[in-house]
Scaffold this motif. Structure first.
Motif, PDB file in Angstrom:
ATOM      1  N   ARG A 105       0.899  -1.201  -0.024  1.00  0.00           N
ATOM      2  CA  ARG A 105      -0.211   0.133  -0.069  1.00  0.00           C
ATOM      3  C   ARG A 105       0.955   1.237  -0.015  1.00  0.00           C
ATOM      4  NH1 ARG A 105      -5.408  -0.231  -0.771  1.00  0.00           N
ATOM      5  NH2 ARG A 105      -5.298   1.915  -0.370  1.00  0.00           N
ATOM      6  N   VAL A 106       1.890   1.143   0.823  1.00  0.00           N
ATOM      7  CA  VAL A 106       2.887   2.470   1.001  1.00  0.00           C
ATOM      8  C   VAL A 106       3.574   2.560  -0.518  1.00  0.00           C
ATOM      9  CG1 VAL A 106       4.982   3.341   1.738  1.00  0.00           C
ATOM     10  CG2 VAL A 106       3.149   2.431   3.142  1.00  0.00           C
ATOM     11  N   GLU A 108       2.266   1.874  -3.448  1.00  0.00           N
ATOM     12  CA  GLU A 108       1.158   2.324  -4.382  1.00  0.00           C
ATOM     13  C   GLU A 108       1.020   3.500  -3.850  1.00  0.00           C
ATOM     14  OE1 GLU A 108      -3.617   1.403  -4.425  1.00  0.00           O
ATOM     15  OE2 GLU A 108      -2.404  -0.244  -4.205  1.00  0.00           O
ATOM     16  N   GLU A 109       1.067   4.118  -2.766  1.00  0.00           N
ATOM     17  CA  GLU A 109       0.855   5.682  -2.733  1.00  0.00           C
ATOM     18  C   GLU A 109       1.990   6.237  -3.233  1.00  0.00           C
ATOM     19  OE1 GLU A 109      -1.928   6.825  -1.581  1.00  0.00           O
ATOM     20  OE2 GLU A 109      -3.008   4.751  -1.348  1.00  0.00           O
ATOM     21  N   LYS A 112       1.540   6.886  -6.827  1.00  0.00           N
ATOM     22  CA  LYS A 112       0.406   7.911  -7.177  1.00  0.00           C
ATOM     23  C   LYS A 112       1.227   9.380  -7.209  1.00  0.00           C
ATOM     24  CE  LYS A 112      -3.474   5.420  -5.443  1.00  0.00           C
ATOM     25  NZ  LYS A 112      -4.322   5.545  -4.313  1.00  0.00           N
ATOM     26  N   LEU A 114       2.693  10.862  -4.164  1.00  0.00           N
ATOM     27  CA  LEU A 114       2.577  11.431  -2.707  1.00  0.00           C
ATOM     28  C   LEU A 114       3.874  11.290  -2.230  1.00  0.00           C
ATOM     29  CD1 LEU A 114      -0.434   9.593  -1.275  1.00  0.00           C
ATOM     30  CD2 LEU A 114      -0.378  12.076  -2.203  1.00  0.00           C
ATOM     31  N   LYS A 118       3.430  11.334   3.434  1.00  0.00           N
ATOM     32  CA  LYS A 118       1.998  11.319   3.179  1.00  0.00           C
ATOM     33  C   LYS A 118       1.721   9.689   2.774  1.00  0.00           C
ATOM     34  CE  LYS A 118      -1.884  12.859   2.788  1.00  0.00           C
ATOM     35  NZ  LYS A 118      -2.704  13.183   4.122  1.00  0.00           N
ATOM     36  N   ALA A 119       2.668   9.173   1.960  1.00  0.00           N
ATOM     37  CA  ALA A 119       2.447   7.724   1.334  1.00  0.00           C
ATOM     38  C   ALA A 119       2.514   6.827   2.467  1.00  0.00           C
ATOM     39  CB  ALA A 119       3.532   7.365   0.560  1.00  0.00           C
ATOM     40  N   THR A 122      -0.920   7.387   4.525  1.00  0.00           N
ATOM     41  CA  THR A 122      -2.061   6.945   3.721  1.00  0.00           C
ATOM     42  C   THR A 122      -2.136   5.358   3.626  1.00  0.00           C
ATOM     43  OG1 THR A 122      -2.140   9.093   2.518  1.00  0.00           O
ATOM     44  CG2 THR A 122      -3.519   7.246   1.529  1.00  0.00           C
ATOM     45  N   GLY A 123      -0.924   4.895   3.329  1.00  0.00           N
ATOM     46  CA  GLY A 123      -0.417   3.374   3.097  1.00  0.00           C
ATOM     47  C   GLY A 123      -0.878   2.618   4.552  1.00  0.00           C
ATOM     48  N   HIS A 126      -4.935   2.795   5.141  1.00  0.00           N
ATOM     49  CA  HIS A 126      -5.582   1.933   4.298  1.00  0.00           C
ATOM     50  C   HIS A 126      -5.338   0.515   4.414  1.00  0.00           C
ATOM     51  CE1 HIS A 126      -5.882   5.402   1.204  1.00  0.00           C
ATOM     52  NE2 HIS A 126      -7.026   5.156   1.783  1.00  0.00           N
TER      53      HIS A 126
END
Length: 193
Positions: A105-106, A108-109, A112, A114, A118-119, A122-123, A126
């Motif tokens: 997830r990290v 992936e962020e 994107k 980020l 922030k990654a 957010t990771g 989620h």
């Protein structure tokens, strides 16, 4: 009443009978402990190979998980049996699964666009509910085993349930803390995620 009178309405046929001496049981527990150690080393090696920096953080969280699990079992004065070792091995696998979910997830962020801070935030946010969703069915199965099982099955269930709690705690909270400590120390350098 029938048991007290000594007469059962059906004949009793012994299909299989086994006697396990203390040496064989001790050998099985030693073999289980060795397999846990080898599996643990393989998991650590895999995480370092696949995730590099993140693998180090995941491995530290995994070590904390194992220490927590063994510490709680020690506080409860639990006897380490073969099913208990199996529960610990399963816990190690579940902890690695949780770390992979978080770090993918990290990544992936970061893809994107980020920032790293922030990654990570957010990771982890989620991934939390995904980890909880992944562990709830296992916890329900463990509760059923604890409720309906006997002897060794209950020992496995206790280890499994404690392992689930320690896995969620160490993977999410300890992992996030280690990640934030590292990011604060490196001050936004490339994390090679």
């Amino acid at each position: 009443l029938l048991l007290r009178s000594g007469a059962l309405p059906a004949p009793l046929n012994i299909i299989e009978e086994r006697t396990v001496g203390p040496d064989l049981g001790e050998d099985s527990i030693k073999a289980g402990a060795i397999s846990l150690f080898i599996g643990f080393l393989l998991v650590i090696g895999y995480m370092l190979f696949k995730y590099k920096l993140l693998g180090i953080i995941a491995d530290l969280a995994l070590i904390v998980n194992l220490i927590l699990l063994i510490g709680i079992l020690t506080i409860l004065e639990a006897t380490l049996t073969l099913p208990g070792i199996a529960g610990i091995i399963l816990t190690v696998g579940m902890a690695v699964d949780a770390n992979i979910i978080i770090y993918e997830r990290v990544r992936e962020e970061v893809r994107k666009g980020l920032s790293y801070y922030k990654a990570v935030e957010t990771g982890f946010a989620h991934a939390f509910w995904t980890i909880i969703d992944a562990n709830i069915p296992t916890a329900l199965a463990g509760l059923c085993l604890l409720n309906f099982g006997t002897g060794p099955i209950r020992g496995f269930a206790v280890t499994l349930l404690i392992g689930i709690v320690s896995t969620v705690y160490s993977s999410y909270f300890v992992g996030k803390l280690l990640f934030e400590l590292y990011m604060n120390k490196t001050e936004g350098q490339d994390l090679s995620i």
